[in-house]
Design a protein around this motif. Structure first.
Motif, PDB file in Angstrom:
ATOM      1  N   ILE A  76       0.704  -1.278   0.039  1.00 52.39           N
ATOM      2  CA  ILE A  76       0.099  -0.085   0.007  1.00 52.39           C
ATOM      3  C   ILE A  76       0.956   1.353  -0.073  1.00 52.39           C
ATOM      4  O   ILE A  76       2.065   1.235   0.437  1.00 52.39           O
ATOM      5  N   ASP A  77       0.251   2.222  -0.415  1.00 52.06           N
ATOM      6  CA  ASP A  77       0.907   3.770  -0.358  1.00 52.06           C
ATOM      7  C   ASP A  77       0.761   4.226   0.958  1.00 52.06           C
ATOM      8  O   ASP A  77      -0.350   4.247   1.587  1.00 52.06           O
ATOM      9  N   GLN A  78       1.881   4.676   1.667  1.00 51.52           N
ATOM     10  CA  GLN A  78       1.890   5.237   2.869  1.00 51.52           C
ATOM     11  C   GLN A  78       2.491   6.632   2.839  1.00 51.52           C
ATOM     12  O   GLN A  78       3.764   6.768   2.159  1.00 51.52           O
ATOM     13  N   TRP A  79       2.055   7.653   3.388  1.00 49.86           N
ATOM     14  CA  TRP A  79       2.430   9.144   3.331  1.00 49.86           C
ATOM     15  C   TRP A  79       3.326   9.545   4.700  1.00 49.86           C
ATOM     16  O   TRP A  79       2.907   9.307   5.832  1.00 49.86           O
ATOM     17  N   ILE A  80       4.100  10.178   4.382  1.00 46.95           N
ATOM     18  CA  ILE A  80       5.123  10.941   5.384  1.00 46.95           C
ATOM     19  C   ILE A  80       5.375  12.134   5.127  1.00 46.95           C
ATOM     20  O   ILE A  80       5.300  12.675   3.708  1.00 46.95           O
TER      21      ILE A  80
END
Length: 393
Positions: A76-80
């Motif tokens: 999955i895409d995970q944002w920081i």
């Protein structure tokens, strides 16, 4: 456990989000008397407010960094978010609470001064905020566990170490994030200058029992019959089957008596700050509520099952930050746990005028302890921060 947001208001009886337009008025006439029904002299859109806030905290230094990065982790895409005045400074990864209560949207209220000393990373965990909005629930579900999310965190740390060429970073876990923080520090102590525990979850069952006992004790002392009735209706608490409804009752009254933010009866100050976030779009804000419900359905039982009573040997330094009035993650449990910790070094800091939200309740003292107690550990490891040049006359 940080409070759940407005989509669960009917369950947890938290106040909903504020409006999206903001008004103010001014009258320079000494004789003028404002009418009770007069329209505001001017209004300001949310976009205008967030633009002002973003401009005010702009990072302009040549060595600075201000980025939002999408990482693909475990399918999955995970944002920081990465912000700091000098990328040579130590990296500090903030593991937010909840589950699924991202700190990124309100971080502008406390984080900006940190960025002089650290490269600060806010990560929207699986099921939270921007990360929830970027994926389907079906794609996120397989990793919605303590182990799965600790694996996610490990990959974030590895990215940061490689990206900034650091052997070690600082790991800060707040509330639910402290569960992942302990797990990760136990797995990979060599990755961290220190584990910074803030509002530590030590034992999920004891945590709930202490918070409930505090709320009932305060309700009886204040002759609050409504609170007493609601709290006694969920006894014995937490019992064997902890539901969102029952957590909501405990949370409602524990918060009302200052166990979340000392001296406050609700969480509106934080919800309002999120509404003005320069880091979040309207879509991102809407995702917080949906992510909270999704995450709790997966993580409520694992949170109750947490037991770190005997997880006390650490291979990295440990700093434990405690709010003296915290009953969201009861302070006495964290203080007792600290007494048993064995680590290369350890330090307990008790914030006298705070409950669970120390970084917002006493931001100056929180920063002071990050600089005085945490930063020297990076220097001791041979990774000194850039020397500051002071000019005097």
């Amino acid at each position: 456990m940080k409070p759940i947001h407005s989509v669960l208001a009917a369950v947890l009886t938290f106040i909903g989000c504020a409006g999206h337009s903001f008004a103010a008025s001014a009258d320079t006439s000494a004789a003028a008397a404002p009418s009770a029904t007069a329209a505001p002299a001017w209004t300001m859109s949310r976009d205008r407010v967030t633009a002002i806030l973003d401009s005010n905290r702009a990072i302009l230094s040549p060595q600075g960094v201000d980025e939002k990065v999408k990482l693909h982790i475990d399918g999955i895409d995970q944002w920081i978010s990465i912000r700091g005045k000098d990328r040579r400074n130590p990296v500090l990864l903030f593991l937010h609470g909840g589950p699924a209560s991202p700190a990124m949207p309100e971080s502008y209220t406390f984080q900006t001064p940190w960025e002089d000393y650290f490269t600060v990373v806010q990560w929207d965990q699986r099921g939270a905020g921007k990360t929830y909005a970027a994926n389907t629930e079906q794609a996120m579900a397989p990793g919605m566990s303590v182990r799965g999310m600790t694996d996610d965190a490990a990959q974030v740390v590895q990215y940061l170490r490689q990206r900034f060429g650091k052997r070690k970073i600082f790991l800060l876990g707040h509330s639910w994030g402290s569960v992942l923080g302990v797990e990760l520090a136990q797995r990979h102590p060599d990755w961290f200058y220190a584990y910074i525990s803030v509002g530590q979850v030590v034992n999920g069952h004891a945590n709930e029992a202490e918070g409930y006992a505090f709320a009932l004790r305060e309700a009886i002392a204040h002759h609050n019959q409504e609170a007493v009735k609601e709290l006694k209706a969920i006894a014995p608490y937490p019992g064997k089957a902890l539901t969102i409804d029952r957590v909501g009752v405990r949370s409602k009254w524990e918060m009302y008596y200052g166990g979340l933010a000392w001296g406050r009866t609700n969480y509106q100050f934080d919800v309002d700050a999120e509404e003005l976030s320069p880091d979040y779009s309207r879509q991102d804000l809407d995702a917080i509520d949906k992510g909270s419900l999704f995450s709790l359905n997966h993580l409520l039982k694992p949170l109750l099952d947490v037991d770190f009573d005997h997880v006390t040997h650490f291979g990295c330094p440990v700093l434990v930050f405690v709010g003296a009035h915290d009953y969201t993650t009861p302070h006495q449990l964290a203080e007792t746990w600290f007494g048993h910790i064995r680590a290369p070094s350890k330090r307990l800091v008790v914030f006298a005028d705070s409950a669970h939200m120390m970084m917002q309740e006493q931001p100056g003292r929180f920063l002071m302890h990050l600089v005085d107690d945490a930063l020297p550990l990076a220097r001791a490891a041979g990774d000194a921060a850039p020397a500051e040049v002071e000019r005097t006359r």
